[in-house]
Design a protein around this motif. Structure first.
Motif, PDB file in Angstrom:
ATOM      1  N   ALA A 425       0.843  -1.180   0.000  1.00 52.79           N
ATOM      2  CA  ALA A 425       0.000   0.000   0.000  1.00 52.79           C
ATOM      3  C   ALA A 425       0.889   1.243   0.000  1.00 52.79           C
ATOM      4  O   ALA A 425       2.080   1.173   0.341  1.00 52.79           O
ATOM      5  N   ILE A 426       0.299   2.378  -0.381  1.00 57.65           N
ATOM      6  CA  ILE A 426       1.035   3.646  -0.402  1.00 57.65           C
ATOM      7  C   ILE A 426       0.240   4.693   0.372  1.00 57.65           C
ATOM      8  O   ILE A 426      -0.961   4.859   0.151  1.00 57.65           O
ATOM      9  N   ILE A 427       0.926   5.394   1.265  1.00 61.76           N
ATOM     10  CA  ILE A 427       0.348   6.505   2.024  1.00 61.76           C
ATOM     11  C   ILE A 427       1.154   7.754   1.686  1.00 61.76           C
ATOM     12  O   ILE A 427       2.390   7.726   1.699  1.00 61.76           O
ATOM     13  N   ASP A 428       0.459   8.852   1.363  1.00 63.60           N
ATOM     14  CA  ASP A 428       1.195  10.049   0.941  1.00 63.60           C
ATOM     15  C   ASP A 428       1.670  10.870   2.139  1.00 63.60           C
ATOM     16  O   ASP A 428       1.440  10.513   3.299  1.00 63.60           O
ATOM     17  N   LYS A 429       2.320  12.005   1.852  1.00 66.16           N
ATOM     18  CA  LYS A 429       2.936  12.825   2.902  1.00 66.16           C
ATOM     19  C   LYS A 429       1.923  13.396   3.879  1.00 66.16           C
ATOM     20  O   LYS A 429       2.257  13.670   5.034  1.00 66.16           O
ATOM     21  N   ASP A 430       0.681  13.569   3.407  1.00 66.85           N
ATOM     22  CA  ASP A 430      -0.371  14.143   4.255  1.00 66.85           C
ATOM     23  C   ASP A 430      -1.111  13.084   5.066  1.00 66.85           C
ATOM     24  O   ASP A 430      -2.073  13.384   5.772  1.00 66.85           O
ATOM     25  N   GLY A 431      -0.690  11.831   4.942  1.00 70.73           N
ATOM     26  CA  GLY A 431      -1.319  10.773   5.710  1.00 70.73           C
ATOM     27  C   GLY A 431      -2.549  10.180   5.067  1.00 70.73           C
ATOM     28  O   GLY A 431      -3.407   9.640   5.766  1.00 70.73           O
ATOM     29  N   LYS A 432      -2.660  10.289   3.744  1.00 72.54           N
ATOM     30  CA  LYS A 432      -3.802   9.711   3.043  1.00 72.54           C
ATOM     31  C   LYS A 432      -3.406   8.406   2.360  1.00 72.54           C
ATOM     32  O   LYS A 432      -2.362   8.333   1.707  1.00 72.54           O
ATOM     33  N   ILE A 433      -4.240   7.409   2.534  1.00 72.44           N
ATOM     34  CA  ILE A 433      -4.006   6.133   1.866  1.00 72.44           C
ATOM     35  C   ILE A 433      -4.454   6.302   0.416  1.00 72.44           C
ATOM     36  O   ILE A 433      -5.639   6.309   0.120  1.00 72.44           O
ATOM     37  N   ILE A 434      -3.511   6.429  -0.487  1.00 80.86           N
ATOM     38  CA  ILE A 434      -3.879   6.697  -1.875  1.00 80.86           C
ATOM     39  C   ILE A 434      -3.832   5.440  -2.749  1.00 80.86           C
ATOM     40  O   ILE A 434      -4.299   5.454  -3.876  1.00 80.86           O
ATOM     41  N   SER A 435      -3.287   4.368  -2.216  1.00 80.65           N
ATOM     42  CA  SER A 435      -3.314   3.091  -2.932  1.00 80.65           C
ATOM     43  C   SER A 435      -3.427   1.976  -1.910  1.00 80.65           C
ATOM     44  O   SER A 435      -2.466   1.662  -1.208  1.00 80.65           O
ATOM     45  N   LYS A 436      -4.637   1.378  -1.811  1.00 86.37           N
ATOM     46  CA  LYS A 436      -4.843   0.293  -0.861  1.00 86.37           C
ATOM     47  C   LYS A 436      -4.206  -1.003  -1.328  1.00 86.37           C
ATOM     48  O   LYS A 436      -3.906  -1.874  -0.532  1.00 86.37           O
ATOM     49  N   ARG A 437      -4.039  -1.156  -2.646  1.00 83.55           N
ATOM     50  CA  ARG A 437      -3.358  -2.323  -3.212  1.00 83.55           C
ATOM     51  C   ARG A 437      -2.370  -1.814  -4.245  1.00 83.55           C
ATOM     52  O   ARG A 437      -2.703  -1.641  -5.417  1.00 83.55           O
ATOM     53  N   ALA A 438      -1.154  -1.553  -3.800  1.00 80.61           N
ATOM     54  CA  ALA A 438      -0.128  -1.003  -4.684  1.00 80.61           C
ATOM     55  C   ALA A 438       0.610  -2.113  -5.416  1.00 80.61           C
ATOM     56  O   ALA A 438       0.519  -3.296  -5.060  1.00 80.61           O
ATOM     57  N   ASP A 439       1.364  -1.717  -6.455  1.00 78.14           N
ATOM     58  CA  ASP A 439       2.179  -2.684  -7.195  1.00 78.14           C
ATOM     59  C   ASP A 439       3.305  -3.221  -6.317  1.00 78.14           C
ATOM     60  O   ASP A 439       3.709  -2.604  -5.320  1.00 78.14           O
ATOM     61  N   ARG A 440       3.832  -4.364  -6.730  1.00 78.89           N
ATOM     62  CA  ARG A 440       4.961  -4.968  -6.033  1.00 78.89           C
ATOM     63  C   ARG A 440       6.230  -4.145  -6.273  1.00 78.89           C
ATOM     64  O   ARG A 440       6.280  -3.310  -7.182  1.00 78.89           O
ATOM     65  N   PRO A 441       7.274  -4.352  -5.463  1.00 80.77           N
ATOM     66  CA  PRO A 441       8.485  -3.521  -5.545  1.00 80.77           C
ATOM     67  C   PRO A 441       9.082  -3.413  -6.936  1.00 80.77           C
ATOM     68  O   PRO A 441       9.626  -2.358  -7.299  1.00 80.77           O
ATOM     69  N   ASN A 442       8.968  -4.463  -7.731  1.00 79.87           N
ATOM     70  CA  ASN A 442       9.576  -4.453  -9.054  1.00 79.87           C
ATOM     71  C   ASN A 442       8.857  -3.532 -10.033  1.00 79.87           C
ATOM     72  O   ASN A 442       9.421  -3.157 -11.065  1.00 79.87           O
ATOM     73  N   ASP A 443       7.606  -3.146  -9.712  1.00 78.17           N
ATOM     74  CA  ASP A 443       6.794  -2.393 -10.665  1.00 78.17           C
ATOM     75  C   ASP A 443       6.334  -1.035 -10.162  1.00 78.17           C
ATOM     76  O   ASP A 443       5.618  -0.331 -10.875  1.00 78.17           O
TER      77      ASP A 443
END
Length: 454
Positions: A425-443
Motif C-alpha cells: 500500500a502507499i500513504i502520501d505525505k499528508d497521511g492519506k491512503i492513496i493506494s490500498k493495493r499497490a504494485d509490487r516492488p519491481n513495478d
C-alpha cells in the motif's frame, strides 16, 4: 469524447446491476461486525485482481442487510474459527442467510437462490475426502504432463458428477450450473499450465495441443471462464513467439486484431485483457491501439472495464482516500509517526514464500529511491515473533519493522482490504491512503517517484 461519455453512462448502468442483496440472521457471535471478502483471482475481462471487501454490521437483534458488489459470478469468503468458509455469489441473485458461528461452516442460505449458494458447502467435504483417498496432490506433482493431465481431468470429472447429483435434488440456476461446468472443463489444462510447466516458450507442438485439447472457440467460456481465457493468452503467445520473439506490443496487438486467429467473444476478451495490461503505457502507444480496439469490440461491459482501468491510472482517486489522521488507534499511530513522508507499506510474514521472494526487489527499489522523502514500512502479518525476527535477519531487510497483533491485523484488513500477502500500500505525505493495493516492488518505482515529487 462521445465514446467516453457513452462508456461512462454504461459504467453507471452496469454498476447498478452488479450487486447481490444479502440479508440474514447471526447466531453465536459476540462481535458487531464481520466481513465478506473476495477470495482473490483475476477479473475475467481485465485480469485485475479481485479484492473487494464488504463490512457487515450486525444489529442488536442479530440481523443484517448488505449489498455485495459482484459483476458476474465470483468466489467470496468469511473468516471463521475453523478457517475460511468459501462460497460463490451470482450477480443479481438476492439471498437470505443464516450465519451460525458455532459451526465449522457457519453460513447457509434459505429460500430463493439457496440452491446456488449452498453448493460450495456441499462440495467441500467431498473434495477434502477425494484429496485424501486419491493422493491427489502427490499425483499432480508428477513431471510427466500426460500423467498430470490424467489426474486433473479425473478430478474434474468427479466434481462434474457431484454437480449433477446436487442439481438432481436442489434448485440451481442455469447460469451458475453452466458456469461451474465450464470452469471444471478448462481447469485441468489451465492448472497444469500454471503449476506444472516452468518454461512455456520451449514446449513442443504435441504438448501445446494437449494443453489446448478443449479448443479455442467457446463463446460461453470466453464470457464467463477465466481459465479458458488464460489458455487463450497462452495460445496466442505460443503462436506469436514462434513467429518472432522480437514483435513489439503494438505488433502483437495488431496481429491479433487484424487476423482471424481468434473470433467472437474470445477475440474481444483477449483484446480487452491486452488493453487493460497497457494502462501504464504513454498515450503515444495506448491511444492508437484503443482507437482500433474501440472499433473492433462491441461488448459495452468490456469497454467500460478497460476505460475505467485507464482512467483510474491517469486520474487516481486521491480525494476519496481514507485519512490516517481521522482515527486514533494502534495501527494508525504507527502511520502517524511518518507523517510528512511517503510510506510504502509491505505486509509480509516469515512463512510467506512470495513475500520473501520480493525482498531482493524491495532492496533494489530502496537503493533507487535512496535520499528521497520515503520510508519503507514492513508490517509482520499473522506471524510469530521468533520466526519473524529470524527471517528479518536472514533476509537483511532494512526499513521500519512492526509485528502486528490481532487487533492491528483487523485494522489492516479493514483499511486495506487484505485477502492475502504479500500486500502493498502507499500513504502520501499528508497521511492519506492513496493506494490500498499497490504494485509490487519491481513495478512501483515510477508511481512512488511521482508521489514523492508532489
Amino acid at each position: 469524447m462521445r465514446t467516453l461519455f457513452v462508456l461512462f453512462f454504461s459504467a453507471i448502468t452496469l454498476s447498478l446491476n452488479a450487486q447481490v442483496e444479502i440479508s440474514g440472521t447471526v447466531k453465536n457471535f459476540s462481535d458487531s461486525i464481520f466481513y465478506i471478502t473476495e477470495t482473490g483471482g483475476f477479473n475475467n475481462f481485465t485480469r485485475v485482481w479481485r479484492d473487494n471487501r464488504t463490512k457487515v454490521v450486525v444489529t442488536k437483534n442479530k440481523t443484517f442487510k448488505v449489498t455485495i458488489p459482484e459483476e458476474s459470478i465470483g468466489g467470496w469468503y468469511i473468516k471463521t474459527e475453523a478457517g475460511n468458509q468459501i462460497f460463490d455469489l451470482v450477480k443479481g441473485k438476492s439471498l437470505k442467510l443464516i450465519v451460525d458461528f458455532s459451526q465449522p461452516n457457519p453460513i447457509y442460505a434459505i429460500g430463493k437462490n439457496a440452491g446456488d449458494f449452498n453448493f460450495s458447502a456441499f462440495l467441500h467435504d467431498s473434495i477434502i475426502k477425494y484429496y485424501s483417498e486419491k493422493n491427489f496432490f502427490k499425483n499432480i506433482r508428477n513431471k510427466n504432463i500426460d500423467s498430470v493431465l490424467f489426474y486433473r481431468k479425473e478430478f474434474a470429472s468427479y466434481k462434474m458428477n457431484l454437480l449433477k447429483k446436487y442439481r438432481s435434488t436442489h434448485e440451481m440456476s442455469d447460469i451458475y450450473y453452466n458456469w461451474l461446468r465450464s470452469q471444471y472443463s478448462y481447469e485441468p489444462f489451465e492448472r497444469t499450465l500454471v503449476e506444472n510447466i516452468t518454461n512455456r516458450d520451449s514446449l513442443d507442438n504435441g504438448t501445446i495441443s494437449k494443453i489446448l485439447e478443449k479448443g479455442i472457440n467457446d463463446e460461453f467460456a470466453a464470457l464467463n471462464t477465466s481459465e479458458y481465457n488464460d489458455l487463450i493468452d497462452f495460445y496466442v503467445a505460443s503462436k506469436l513467439n514462434r513467429k518472432s520473439k522480437k514483435l513489439t506490443l503494438t505488433d502483437r496487438f495488431n496481429y491479433v486484431a487484424d487476423s482471424n486467429m481468434l473470433s467472437g467473444s474470445t477475440k474481444d476478451v483477449y483484446l480487452s485483457r491486452f488493453m487493460a495490461w497497457l494502462i501504464k503505457k504513454p498515450d503515444s502507444v495506448y491511444n492508437p491501439l484503443f482507437k482500433k480496439y474501440d472499433q473492433i469490440v462491441r461488448n459495452k461491459k468490456m469497454k467500460q472495464l478497460v476505460t475505467s482501468r485507464r482512467n483510474d491510472y491517469k486520474n487516481p482517486k486521491i480525494a476519496s482516500a481514507i485519512s490516517i489522521n481521522s482515527k486514533s488507534n494502534s495501527l494508525i499511530d504507527i502511520f502517524k509517526k511518518y507523517t510528512g513522508k511517503v510510506i510504502y507499506v509491505d505486509f509480509w510474514a516469515s512463512w510467506c514464500v512470495p513475500c520473501r521472494v520480493e525482498m531482493p526487489n524491495a532492496a533494489i527499489l530502496k537503493e533507487n529511491l535512496k535520499g528521497k522523502n520515503i520510508v519503507f514500512l514492513y508490517l509482520g502479518y499473522n506471524d510469530k515473533e521468533k520466526a519473524w525476527t529470524k527471517a528479518r535477519n536472514q533476509l537483511e531487510i532494512v526499513g521500519e519493522h512492526y509485528l502486528l497483533n490481532e487487533m492491528m491485523i483487523k485494522e489492516a484488513d479493514e483499511l486495506f482490504g487484505i485477502n492475502g500477502i504479500p500486500h502493498y500500500a502507499i500513504i502520501d505525505k499528508d497521511g492519506k491512503i492513496i493506494s490500498k493495493r499497490a504494485d509490487r516492488p519491481n513495478d512501483v518505482y515510477q508511481e512512488l517517484l511521482r508521489i514523492i515529487g508532489k
